[in-house]
Motif scaffolding. Structure first.
Motif, PDB file in Angstrom:
ATOM      1  N   ASP A 112      -8.635 -48.769  13.077  1.00 51.11           N
ATOM      2  CA  ASP A 112      -7.491 -47.866  13.067  1.00 51.11           C
ATOM      3  C   ASP A 112      -6.374 -48.577  13.816  1.00 51.11           C
TER       4      ASP A 112
ATOM      5  N   CYS B 171      -4.154 -46.397  16.733  1.00 49.21           N
ATOM      6  CA  CYS B 171      -5.148 -45.311  16.784  1.00 49.21           C
ATOM      7  C   CYS B 171      -4.738 -44.140  17.659  1.00 49.21           C
TER       8      CYS B 171
ATOM      9  N   LEU C  97      -7.017 -48.550   8.755  1.00 51.78           N
ATOM     10  CA  LEU C  97      -6.236 -47.323   8.710  1.00 51.78           C
ATOM     11  C   LEU C  97      -4.884 -47.563   9.364  1.00 51.78           C
TER      12      LEU C  97
END
Length: 283
Positions: free
Chosen positions: A97, A100, A162
């Protein structure tokens, strides 16, 4: 699914592999990075910083944690988790991520993964306050202070990346993804939090035109899902958290922030786009 810490880290100074050595990570050249008592490691050298304390402030991180843990973006987290886990390699996989925050979406991903596979997770954020908060809430992933502009990750070691409401650096994402790996990107749609924006700004800027072509390093084919739902926020404290956790807090005028602070209930539209891009095969 067994959640483990991602270990294919690269030295942010020379790109060489980092190896765990007690309470530090070191490369062959002798560059050493201590592991904080909370478990995260700082891999953002001073020469790569644009300010003394980059990224979200401690107050912004705390506001986002309260807002997200209240479940208001749970449908977004569920959609992201479904996309990550779809067609994930059965022999074990890895996920980053990039940006994040305080780790909400990775915690939701870990909770959604319920089969016998293993998933090694890396959460990276440029804010030390965000990374510290994430490490305190879940010690299983690897948490790193770092920059998307120069990811401290070895090439072709990730199955998923991500980038959720963040700042994509496609060349770096393509570098660290395996061929066939996927980038999952969440961006605000034209009506996202429109009601709040109409209160705090004198006028709303029109949506920018987007480039339909895939970024370099990614296949032309991609999938896009629009997620849209109504949301009611009650209580001035929670409304304040929503404002503080977004860039709108700093972009709005003092008058606009005062209007938002006077609210006790706010009806909103959540409107986001989830795009999945596949890393091009190596030639």
């Amino acid at each position: 699914m067994r959640i483990t810490a991602f270990d294919a880290l690269a030295c942010p100074l020379d790109g060489a592999p980092l190896l765990r050595d007690g309470a530090a990570w070191r490369c062959e050249a002798g560059h050493s990075f201590d592991i904080a008592s909370q478990g995260y490691v700082h891999l953002l050298p001073v020469q790569q910083k644009r300010s003394r304390d980059p990224g979200d402030s401690k107050a912004m991180v705390a506001a986002r944690q309260r807002f997200l843990n209240a479940g208001h973006y749970q449908p977004i987290a569920e959609a992201v988790s479904r996309a990550v886990l779809a067609e994930l390699p059965a022999s074990g996989a890895s996920c980053l991520d990039a940006g994040c925050g305080e780790g909400y979406y990775l915690r939701q991903l870990a909770a959604a993964a319920d089969d016998d596979r293993s998933l090694s997770i890396l959460g990276l954020d440029i804010s030390k306050w965000a990374t510290l908060s994430a490490a305190k809430q879940d010690p299983r992933p690897r948490w790193v202070v770092g920059s998307n502009a120069k990811l401290p990750v070895l090439p072709a070691t990730l199955d998923r990346v991500l980038c959720l409401f963040g700042f994509p650096v496609y060349a770096e994402f393509a570098r660290v993804l395996k061929p066939g790996g996927q980038l999952l990107q969440v961006d605000a749609g034209p009506d996202h939090l429109r009601e709040l924006r109409e209160i705090i700004y004198p006028a709303i800027k029109p949506e920018r035109a987007t480039d339909p072509q895939a970024p370099a390093g990614f296949a032309a084919l991609s999938t896009t899902e629009t997620l849209r739902y109504p949301l009611t926020i009650s209580g001035d404290a929670l409304i304040a958290d929503l404002l503080v956790m977004t860039p709108h807090f700093y972009r709005a005028s003092a008058e606009g922030r005062a209007k938002a602070a006077a609210l006790t209930t706010l009806d909103l539209t959540v409107d986001v786009r989830l795009t999945v891009l596949e890393r091009s095969p190596e030639r």
